[in-house]
Scaffold this active site. Structure first.
Site, PDB file in Angstrom:
ATOM      1  N   ASP A  93      29.573   7.402 -32.387  1.00 16.04           N
ATOM      2  CA  ASP A  93      28.809   6.578 -33.321  1.00 16.04           C
ATOM      3  C   ASP A  93      28.600   5.201 -32.700  1.00 16.04           C
ATOM      4  O   ASP A  93      29.198   4.860 -31.681  1.00 16.04           O
ATOM      5  CB  ASP A  93      29.455   6.523 -34.701  1.00 16.04           C
ATOM      6  N   SER A  94      27.736   4.423 -33.287  1.00  9.78           N
ATOM      7  CA  SER A  94      27.251   3.214 -32.620  1.00  9.78           C
ATOM      8  C   SER A  94      28.184   2.026 -32.728  1.00  9.78           C
ATOM      9  O   SER A  94      28.032   1.045 -32.010  1.00  9.78           O
ATOM     10  CB  SER A  94      25.894   2.820 -33.209  1.00  9.78           C
ATOM     11  N   GLY A  95      29.132   2.078 -33.655  1.00  7.84           N
ATOM     12  CA  GLY A  95      30.014   0.945 -33.891  1.00  7.84           C
ATOM     13  C   GLY A  95      29.609   0.066 -35.052  1.00  7.84           C
ATOM     14  O   GLY A  95      30.370  -0.804 -35.461  1.00  7.84           O
ATOM     15  N   GLY A  96      28.432   0.284 -35.598  1.00 10.84           N
ATOM     16  CA  GLY A  96      27.944  -0.580 -36.668  1.00 10.84           C
ATOM     17  C   GLY A  96      28.808  -0.553 -37.908  1.00 10.84           C
ATOM     18  O   GLY A  96      29.088  -1.605 -38.509  1.00 10.84           O
ATOM     19  N   PHE A  97      29.251   0.634 -38.325  1.00 14.08           N
ATOM     20  CA  PHE A  97      30.057   0.731 -39.547  1.00 14.08           C
ATOM     21  C   PHE A  97      31.384   0.016 -39.365  1.00 14.08           C
ATOM     22  O   PHE A  97      31.857  -0.683 -40.265  1.00 14.08           O
ATOM     23  CB  PHE A  97      30.291   2.192 -39.919  1.00 14.08           C
ATOM     24  N   ASP A 147      22.940   0.490 -36.343  1.00 21.22           N
ATOM     25  CA  ASP A 147      22.312   0.267 -37.638  1.00 21.22           C
ATOM     26  C   ASP A 147      23.153  -0.700 -38.446  1.00 21.22           C
ATOM     27  O   ASP A 147      24.281  -1.030 -38.080  1.00 21.22           O
ATOM     28  CB  ASP A 147      22.144   1.589 -38.404  1.00 21.22           C
ATOM     29  N   GLN A 190      18.684   4.966 -43.356  1.00 18.77           N
ATOM     30  CA  GLN A 190      19.350   4.083 -44.303  1.00 18.77           C
ATOM     31  C   GLN A 190      18.478   3.972 -45.560  1.00 18.77           C
ATOM     32  O   GLN A 190      17.449   4.607 -45.661  1.00 18.77           O
ATOM     33  CB  GLN A 190      19.614   2.722 -43.662  1.00 18.77           C
ATOM     34  N   GLY A 217      25.152   5.378 -44.354  1.00 21.11           N
ATOM     35  CA  GLY A 217      25.286   4.501 -45.507  1.00 21.11           C
ATOM     36  C   GLY A 217      25.772   5.180 -46.761  1.00 21.11           C
ATOM     37  O   GLY A 217      25.670   4.624 -47.861  1.00 21.11           O
ATOM     38  N   ASP A 267      31.121  14.721 -39.998  1.00 19.05           N
ATOM     39  CA  ASP A 267      32.367  14.202 -39.450  1.00 19.05           C
ATOM     40  C   ASP A 267      33.089  13.473 -40.556  1.00 19.05           C
ATOM     41  O   ASP A 267      32.457  12.967 -41.494  1.00 19.05           O
ATOM     42  CB  ASP A 267      32.108  13.226 -38.293  1.00 19.05           C
TER      43      ASP A 267
END
Length: 391
Positions: A93-97, A147, A190, A217, A267
Protein backbone atom coordinates in the site's frame (compact mmCIF):
# COMPACT_ATOMS: atom_id res chain seq x y z
CA UNK A 1 3.58 -18.03 -15.86
CA UNK A 2 3.72 -14.75 -17.74
CA UNK A 3 6.03 -11.77 -18.06
CA UNK A 4 3.03 -9.51 -17.77
CA UNK A 5 0.12 -8.77 -15.44
CA UNK A 6 -3.05 -10.50 -16.64
CA UNK A 7 -6.46 -10.86 -14.96
CA UNK A 8 -8.99 -13.39 -16.21
CA UNK A 9 -12.47 -14.25 -14.94
CA UNK A 10 -13.24 -17.98 -14.93
CA UNK A 11 -16.84 -17.94 -13.65
CA UNK A 12 -19.47 -15.54 -12.40
CA UNK A 13 -22.47 -15.76 -10.09
CA UNK A 14 -24.37 -12.51 -10.31
CA UNK A 15 -21.73 -9.78 -10.08
CA UNK A 16 -19.47 -12.06 -8.02
CA UNK A 17 -16.67 -13.69 -9.95
CA UNK A 18 -13.79 -16.10 -9.53
CA UNK A 19 -10.64 -16.00 -11.60
CA UNK A 20 -6.93 -15.40 -11.37
CA UNK A 21 -4.27 -12.75 -11.66
CA UNK A 22 -1.15 -14.03 -13.44
CA UNK A 23 2.15 -12.34 -12.69
CA UNK A 24 5.82 -13.29 -13.08
CA UNK A 25 6.05 -14.39 -9.43
CA UNK A 26 2.88 -16.45 -9.37
CA UNK A 27 -0.87 -16.77 -9.79
CA UNK A 28 -3.28 -15.05 -7.41
CA UNK A 29 -6.58 -16.93 -7.22
CA UNK A 30 -9.54 -14.63 -6.73
CA UNK A 31 -11.43 -13.84 -4.59
CA UNK A 32 -8.21 -13.57 -2.58
CA UNK A 33 -7.37 -12.64 0.99
CA UNK A 34 -3.93 -11.09 1.42
CA UNK A 35 -2.36 -11.60 4.86
CA UNK A 36 -0.84 -8.37 6.10
CA UNK A 37 2.95 -8.36 6.46
CA UNK A 38 3.26 -4.73 7.54
CA UNK A 39 6.98 -4.60 8.35
CA UNK A 40 8.23 -7.50 6.24
CA UNK A 41 6.56 -10.27 8.23
CA UNK A 42 3.10 -11.70 8.74
CA UNK A 43 3.20 -11.46 12.52
CA UNK A 44 3.65 -14.75 14.43
CA UNK A 45 3.89 -16.79 11.20
CA UNK A 46 6.66 -18.37 9.14
CA UNK A 47 6.45 -17.50 5.42
CA UNK A 48 6.19 -21.17 4.46
CA UNK A 49 3.20 -21.53 6.82
CA UNK A 50 1.46 -18.60 5.17
CA UNK A 51 1.93 -20.14 1.73
CA UNK A 52 0.87 -23.62 2.88
CA UNK A 53 -2.43 -22.20 4.12
CA UNK A 54 -3.25 -21.09 0.57
CA UNK A 55 -2.14 -17.46 0.45
CA UNK A 56 -0.96 -16.44 -3.02
CA UNK A 57 0.03 -12.86 -2.14
CA UNK A 58 0.88 -10.86 0.98
CA UNK A 59 0.76 -7.15 1.71
CA UNK A 60 3.67 -4.94 2.76
CA UNK A 61 3.47 -1.35 3.95
CA UNK A 62 5.32 1.55 2.38
CA UNK A 63 5.10 3.79 5.44
CA UNK A 64 6.57 1.28 7.87
CA UNK A 65 9.24 -0.05 5.52
CA UNK A 66 10.40 3.42 4.44
CA UNK A 67 10.99 4.26 8.10
CA UNK A 68 12.59 0.94 9.03
CA UNK A 69 14.77 -0.54 7.54
CA UNK A 70 14.48 2.05 4.71
CA UNK A 71 13.67 1.64 1.03
CA UNK A 72 17.17 2.24 -0.29
CA UNK A 73 18.63 -0.24 2.20
CA UNK A 74 15.97 -2.77 1.22
CA UNK A 75 16.95 -2.41 -2.44
CA UNK A 76 20.63 -2.92 -1.60
CA UNK A 77 19.67 -6.11 0.23
CA UNK A 78 17.88 -7.50 -2.81
CA UNK A 79 14.33 -6.27 -2.29
CA UNK A 80 11.47 -7.27 -0.04
CA UNK A 81 10.90 -10.71 -1.59
CA UNK A 82 14.41 -11.91 -0.79
CA UNK A 83 14.50 -10.03 2.52
CA UNK A 84 11.44 -11.81 3.94
CA UNK A 85 11.84 -15.10 2.04
CA UNK A 86 8.56 -14.70 0.14
CA UNK A 87 9.21 -15.38 -3.59
CA UNK A 88 5.54 -14.92 -4.52
CA UNK A 89 3.57 -11.74 -5.35
CA UNK A 90 3.63 -8.83 -2.90
CA UNK A 91 1.24 -5.87 -2.89
CA UNK A 92 2.37 -2.72 -1.12
CA UNK A 93 0.00 0.00 0.00
CA UNK A 94 1.09 3.57 -0.55
CA UNK A 95 1.52 4.68 3.05
CA UNK A 96 -1.21 7.29 2.93
CA UNK A 97 -3.48 5.66 5.51
CA UNK A 98 -0.63 5.20 8.01
CA UNK A 99 0.46 8.81 7.60
CA UNK A 100 -3.10 9.79 8.53
CA UNK A 101 -3.45 7.41 11.46
CA UNK A 102 0.03 7.05 12.99
CA UNK A 103 2.29 9.99 12.31
CA UNK A 104 2.40 13.23 14.22
CA UNK A 105 2.62 16.85 13.09
CA UNK A 106 1.66 16.03 9.53
CA UNK A 107 1.04 18.69 6.90
CA UNK A 108 -0.75 17.90 3.66
CA UNK A 109 -0.75 20.01 0.52
CA UNK A 110 -0.85 19.60 -3.25
CA UNK A 111 2.73 18.38 -3.39
CA UNK A 112 2.27 15.59 -0.85
CA UNK A 113 2.45 15.11 2.89
CA UNK A 114 5.20 15.91 5.36
CA UNK A 115 5.15 14.17 8.71
CA UNK A 116 7.16 13.05 11.69
CA UNK A 117 7.87 9.38 12.25
CA UNK A 118 5.90 7.68 15.01
CA UNK A 119 9.12 5.77 15.81
CA UNK A 120 11.69 8.51 16.42
CA UNK A 121 10.13 11.83 15.42
CA UNK A 122 12.31 12.34 12.33
CA UNK A 123 10.83 14.42 9.51
CA UNK A 124 9.85 12.83 6.20
CA UNK A 125 8.06 13.79 3.01
CA UNK A 126 5.86 11.44 1.01
CA UNK A 127 4.79 12.62 -2.43
CA UNK A 128 3.08 10.54 -5.13
CA UNK A 129 6.41 10.23 -6.92
CA UNK A 130 8.30 9.22 -3.77
CA UNK A 131 5.65 6.65 -2.84
CA UNK A 132 6.02 4.97 -6.23
CA UNK A 133 9.81 5.18 -5.99
CA UNK A 134 9.77 3.47 -2.58
CA UNK A 135 7.42 0.73 -3.77
CA UNK A 136 9.73 0.16 -6.74
CA UNK A 137 12.77 -0.07 -4.47
CA UNK A 138 10.94 -2.62 -2.35
CA UNK A 139 10.24 -4.61 -5.53
CA UNK A 140 6.47 -4.69 -5.08
CA UNK A 141 4.54 -6.57 -7.77
CA UNK A 142 1.33 -4.57 -7.21
CA UNK A 143 1.75 -0.95 -6.17
CA UNK A 144 -0.89 1.45 -4.89
CA UNK A 145 -1.28 5.13 -5.68
CA UNK A 146 -0.82 7.65 -2.89
CA UNK A 147 -4.19 8.95 -1.73
CA UNK A 148 -5.75 10.98 1.05
CA UNK A 149 -7.98 8.93 3.30
CA UNK A 150 -10.59 10.91 5.27
CA UNK A 151 -11.97 9.56 8.51
CA UNK A 152 -15.75 9.16 8.56
CA UNK A 153 -18.01 10.82 9.36
CA UNK A 154 -16.86 13.96 7.59
CA UNK A 155 -18.37 16.95 5.82
CA UNK A 156 -19.09 16.47 2.13
CA UNK A 157 -16.81 19.39 1.25
CA UNK A 158 -13.84 17.73 3.00
CA UNK A 159 -14.61 14.38 1.36
CA UNK A 160 -14.84 15.97 -2.10
CA UNK A 161 -11.59 17.88 -1.63
CA UNK A 162 -9.72 14.73 -0.59
CA UNK A 163 -11.22 12.75 -3.46
CA UNK A 164 -10.15 15.33 -6.04
CA UNK A 165 -6.66 15.56 -4.55
CA UNK A 166 -6.39 11.77 -4.68
CA UNK A 167 -7.31 11.85 -8.36
CA UNK A 168 -4.58 14.38 -9.10
CA UNK A 169 -2.12 12.27 -7.13
CA UNK A 170 -3.23 9.20 -9.12
CA UNK A 171 -2.24 10.96 -12.35
CA UNK A 172 1.19 11.74 -10.89
CA UNK A 173 1.59 8.17 -9.67
CA UNK A 174 0.72 6.91 -13.15
CA UNK A 175 3.39 9.13 -14.68
CA UNK A 176 5.98 8.09 -12.08
CA UNK A 177 5.18 4.40 -12.48
CA UNK A 178 5.62 4.49 -16.26
CA UNK A 179 5.85 1.08 -17.90
CA UNK A 180 6.97 -1.78 -15.66
CA UNK A 181 6.35 -5.14 -17.36
CA UNK A 182 5.13 -7.73 -14.92
CA UNK A 183 4.18 -5.14 -12.29
CA UNK A 184 0.91 -3.29 -11.79
CA UNK A 185 -0.30 0.05 -10.46
CA UNK A 186 -3.75 0.19 -8.85
CA UNK A 187 -5.80 3.34 -8.35
CA UNK A 188 -7.86 3.98 -5.21
CA UNK A 189 -11.48 5.11 -5.38
CA UNK A 190 -12.26 7.66 -2.69
CA UNK A 191 -15.44 9.58 -1.90
CA UNK A 192 -16.26 8.75 1.70
CA UNK A 193 -19.89 7.83 2.24
CA UNK A 194 -21.21 9.93 -0.68
CA UNK A 195 -22.32 7.68 -3.58
CA UNK A 196 -22.03 10.42 -6.22
CA UNK A 197 -18.44 11.15 -5.23
CA UNK A 198 -17.58 7.45 -5.30
CA UNK A 199 -18.96 7.20 -8.83
CA UNK A 200 -17.09 10.33 -9.94
CA UNK A 201 -13.82 9.02 -8.50
CA UNK A 202 -14.25 5.60 -10.12
CA UNK A 203 -14.99 7.03 -13.56
CA UNK A 204 -11.99 9.33 -13.46
CA UNK A 205 -9.62 6.55 -12.37
CA UNK A 206 -10.87 4.24 -15.09
CA UNK A 207 -9.87 6.93 -17.56
CA UNK A 208 -6.24 6.40 -16.47
CA UNK A 209 -6.42 2.77 -17.69
CA UNK A 210 -4.71 1.28 -14.64
CA UNK A 211 -4.24 -2.46 -14.07
CA UNK A 212 -6.68 -2.60 -11.16
CA UNK A 213 -8.86 -0.50 -8.89
CA UNK A 214 -9.20 -0.41 -5.12
CA UNK A 215 -11.99 0.98 -2.99
CA UNK A 216 -10.38 2.90 -0.15
CA UNK A 217 -11.50 5.04 2.74
CA UNK A 218 -13.74 2.36 4.25
CA UNK A 219 -13.23 0.06 7.23
CA UNK A 220 -12.57 3.22 9.27
CA UNK A 221 -15.40 2.73 11.75
CA UNK A 222 -18.44 3.21 9.54
CA UNK A 223 -21.37 0.73 9.80
CA UNK A 224 -21.25 -2.32 7.56
CA UNK A 225 -24.35 -1.10 5.74
CA UNK A 226 -22.51 2.07 4.72
CA UNK A 227 -19.52 0.09 3.47
CA UNK A 228 -21.74 -2.19 1.39
CA UNK A 229 -23.67 0.77 -0.01
CA UNK A 230 -20.40 2.39 -1.15
CA UNK A 231 -19.35 -0.85 -2.88
CA UNK A 232 -22.70 -0.91 -4.67
CA UNK A 233 -22.26 2.73 -5.69
CA UNK A 234 -18.77 2.05 -7.07
CA UNK A 235 -18.84 -1.41 -8.67
CA UNK A 236 -20.98 -0.50 -11.73
CA UNK A 237 -18.39 2.12 -12.74
CA UNK A 238 -15.40 -0.24 -12.64
CA UNK A 239 -14.46 -2.37 -15.65
CA UNK A 240 -15.29 -6.07 -15.43
CA UNK A 241 -11.90 -6.83 -16.98
CA UNK A 242 -9.88 -5.42 -14.06
CA UNK A 243 -9.51 -6.70 -10.47
CA UNK A 244 -11.31 -4.88 -7.66
CA UNK A 245 -9.71 -4.58 -4.23
CA UNK A 246 -11.52 -3.53 -1.03
CA UNK A 247 -8.80 -2.15 1.21
CA UNK A 248 -8.56 -3.01 4.90
CA UNK A 249 -11.59 -5.32 5.04
CA UNK A 250 -12.38 -7.17 7.16
CA UNK A 251 -14.47 -9.60 9.19
CA UNK A 252 -15.53 -12.90 7.58
CA UNK A 253 -19.04 -11.51 7.17
CA UNK A 254 -17.70 -8.31 5.57
CA UNK A 255 -15.79 -10.46 3.09
CA UNK A 256 -18.64 -12.73 2.03
CA UNK A 257 -20.95 -9.73 1.62
CA UNK A 258 -18.36 -7.86 -0.44
CA UNK A 259 -17.59 -10.86 -2.66
CA UNK A 260 -21.29 -11.09 -3.50
CA UNK A 261 -21.02 -7.46 -4.64
CA UNK A 262 -18.14 -8.08 -7.05
CA UNK A 263 -14.96 -7.60 -4.98
CA UNK A 264 -11.91 -9.74 -5.85
CA UNK A 265 -9.21 -8.87 -3.30
CA UNK A 266 -9.07 -8.16 0.43
CA UNK A 267 -6.54 -7.45 3.16
CA UNK A 268 -6.97 -6.91 6.87
CA UNK A 269 -4.92 -7.11 10.07
CA UNK A 270 -7.93 -8.60 11.86
CA UNK A 271 -7.04 -12.33 11.79
CA UNK A 272 -3.44 -11.76 12.91
CA UNK A 273 -4.22 -9.03 15.44
CA UNK A 274 -7.11 -11.02 16.89
CA UNK A 275 -4.91 -14.10 17.22
CA UNK A 276 -2.36 -12.17 19.24
CA UNK A 277 -5.11 -11.10 21.65
CA UNK A 278 -6.84 -14.42 22.25
CA UNK A 279 -9.57 -14.21 19.61
CA UNK A 280 -10.18 -16.96 17.06
CA UNK A 281 -12.27 -17.23 13.91
CA UNK A 282 -13.70 -20.62 12.98
CA UNK A 283 -16.66 -22.04 11.07
CA UNK A 284 -18.38 -21.94 14.48
CA UNK A 285 -17.99 -18.18 14.60
CA UNK A 286 -15.71 -16.01 16.70
CA UNK A 287 -14.51 -17.08 20.16
CA UNK A 288 -12.57 -15.22 22.82
CA UNK A 289 -10.28 -17.81 24.38
CA UNK A 290 -9.52 -15.54 27.32
CA UNK A 291 -13.01 -16.39 28.55
CA UNK A 292 -13.10 -18.65 31.61
CA UNK A 293 -15.60 -20.97 29.93
CA UNK A 294 -12.72 -22.53 28.00
CA UNK A 295 -10.53 -23.34 31.03
CA UNK A 296 -11.68 -26.98 31.08
CA UNK A 297 -12.86 -27.37 27.47
CA UNK A 298 -10.96 -30.42 26.23
CA UNK A 299 -12.15 -30.11 22.60
CA UNK A 300 -10.19 -28.62 19.69
CA UNK A 301 -11.18 -25.46 17.86
CA UNK A 302 -12.31 -27.46 14.83
CA UNK A 303 -11.63 -31.21 14.52
CA UNK A 304 -12.34 -31.09 10.78
CA UNK A 305 -9.88 -28.30 9.97
CA UNK A 306 -6.69 -29.24 8.14
CA UNK A 307 -4.77 -26.70 10.25
CA UNK A 308 -2.85 -28.35 13.12
CA UNK A 309 -3.53 -25.38 15.37
CA UNK A 310 -7.25 -26.01 14.97
CA UNK A 311 -7.42 -29.79 15.34
CA UNK A 312 -4.48 -30.80 17.55
CA UNK A 313 -4.69 -28.43 20.53
CA UNK A 314 -7.54 -28.19 23.01
CA UNK A 315 -9.34 -24.99 23.84
CA UNK A 316 -8.26 -25.51 27.46
CA UNK A 317 -4.59 -25.51 26.44
CA UNK A 318 -5.01 -22.52 24.14
CA UNK A 319 -6.88 -20.69 26.92
CA UNK A 320 -3.97 -21.41 29.27
CA UNK A 321 -1.42 -20.10 26.75
CA UNK A 322 -3.40 -16.91 26.21
CA UNK A 323 -3.92 -16.24 29.92
CA UNK A 324 -0.24 -16.98 30.61
CA UNK A 325 0.88 -14.61 27.85
CA UNK A 326 2.84 -17.35 26.11
CA UNK A 327 4.12 -16.55 22.62
CA UNK A 328 3.05 -20.00 21.41
CA UNK A 329 -0.56 -19.02 22.06
CA UNK A 330 -0.25 -16.04 19.73
CA UNK A 331 1.36 -18.22 17.08
CA UNK A 332 -1.25 -20.98 17.23
CA UNK A 333 -4.25 -18.65 17.23
CA UNK A 334 -2.85 -16.62 14.35
CA UNK A 335 -2.21 -19.84 12.43
CA UNK A 336 -5.81 -20.93 13.01
CA UNK A 337 -7.24 -17.56 11.99
CA UNK A 338 -5.31 -17.28 8.74
CA UNK A 339 -6.20 -20.89 7.95
CA UNK A 340 -9.88 -20.12 8.45
CA UNK A 341 -9.72 -17.03 6.27
CA UNK A 342 -8.01 -18.93 3.44
CA UNK A 343 -10.50 -21.80 3.77
CA UNK A 344 -13.32 -19.25 3.54
CA UNK A 345 -11.85 -17.79 0.34
CA UNK A 346 -11.47 -21.26 -1.18
CA UNK A 347 -15.10 -22.00 -0.31
CA UNK A 348 -16.22 -18.75 -1.95
CA UNK A 349 -14.25 -19.57 -5.11
CA UNK A 350 -15.82 -23.04 -5.31
CA UNK A 351 -19.31 -21.69 -4.67
CA UNK A 352 -19.03 -19.06 -7.41
CA UNK A 353 -17.73 -21.66 -9.87
CA UNK A 354 -20.69 -23.92 -9.01
CA UNK A 355 -23.24 -21.08 -9.25
CA UNK A 356 -24.31 -21.44 -5.61
CA UNK A 357 -22.74 -18.45 -3.93
CA UNK A 358 -25.87 -17.29 -2.11
CA UNK A 359 -26.46 -20.81 -0.76
CA UNK A 360 -22.88 -20.92 0.48
CA UNK A 361 -23.16 -17.52 2.15
CA UNK A 362 -26.47 -18.46 3.76
CA UNK A 363 -25.09 -21.75 5.09
CA UNK A 364 -21.94 -20.07 6.37
CA UNK A 365 -23.77 -17.29 8.17
CA UNK A 366 -26.27 -19.72 9.64
CA UNK A 367 -23.37 -21.80 10.98
CA UNK A 368 -21.99 -18.74 12.74
CA UNK A 369 -25.41 -17.81 14.13
CA UNK A 370 -26.23 -21.35 15.29
CA UNK A 371 -22.92 -21.65 17.14
CA UNK A 372 -23.52 -18.28 18.81
CA UNK A 373 -26.98 -19.39 19.94
CA UNK A 374 -25.57 -22.64 21.33
CA UNK A 375 -22.88 -20.78 23.27
CA UNK A 376 -25.50 -18.41 24.67
CA UNK A 377 -27.63 -21.31 25.85
CA UNK A 378 -24.63 -23.00 27.50
CA UNK A 379 -23.71 -19.75 29.26
CA UNK A 380 -27.24 -19.33 30.55
CA UNK A 381 -27.23 -22.93 31.77
CA UNK A 382 -23.93 -22.41 33.58
CA UNK A 383 -25.29 -19.33 35.35
CA UNK A 384 -28.57 -21.03 36.27
CA UNK A 385 -27.98 -24.80 36.62
CA UNK A 386 -31.53 -25.34 37.89
CA UNK A 387 -33.01 -23.90 34.73
CA UNK A 388 -36.73 -23.22 34.93
CA UNK A 389 -37.60 -26.25 37.05
CA UNK A 390 -38.29 -24.17 40.15
CA UNK A 391 -40.31 -21.51 38.36
Amino acid sequence: MTDHFRFTVAATDGVARTGEIRMPRGVIRTPAFMPVGTAGTVKAMYPEQVKALGADVVLGNTYHLMLRPGAERMARLGGLHAFMQWPYPILTDSGGFQVMSLSGLRKLDERGVTFRSHIDGTAHELTPERSIEIQGLLGADIQMQLDECVRLPAEREAIARAMQLSLRWAERCRAAFGEQPGRALFGIVQGGDVPALRAESARALVGLDLKGYAIGGLAVGEPQATMLAMIEATEPHLPVTKPRYLMGVGTPDDIVQAVSRGIDMFDCVMPTRAGRHGMVYTRFGRMNLRNARFAEDNTPLDPESACPAAHLYTKAYLHHLVRAGEILGMMLLTWNNLSYYQDLMAGLRRAIAAGRLQDFIGETREGWARAERDRGERDRGARDPGGSAGA
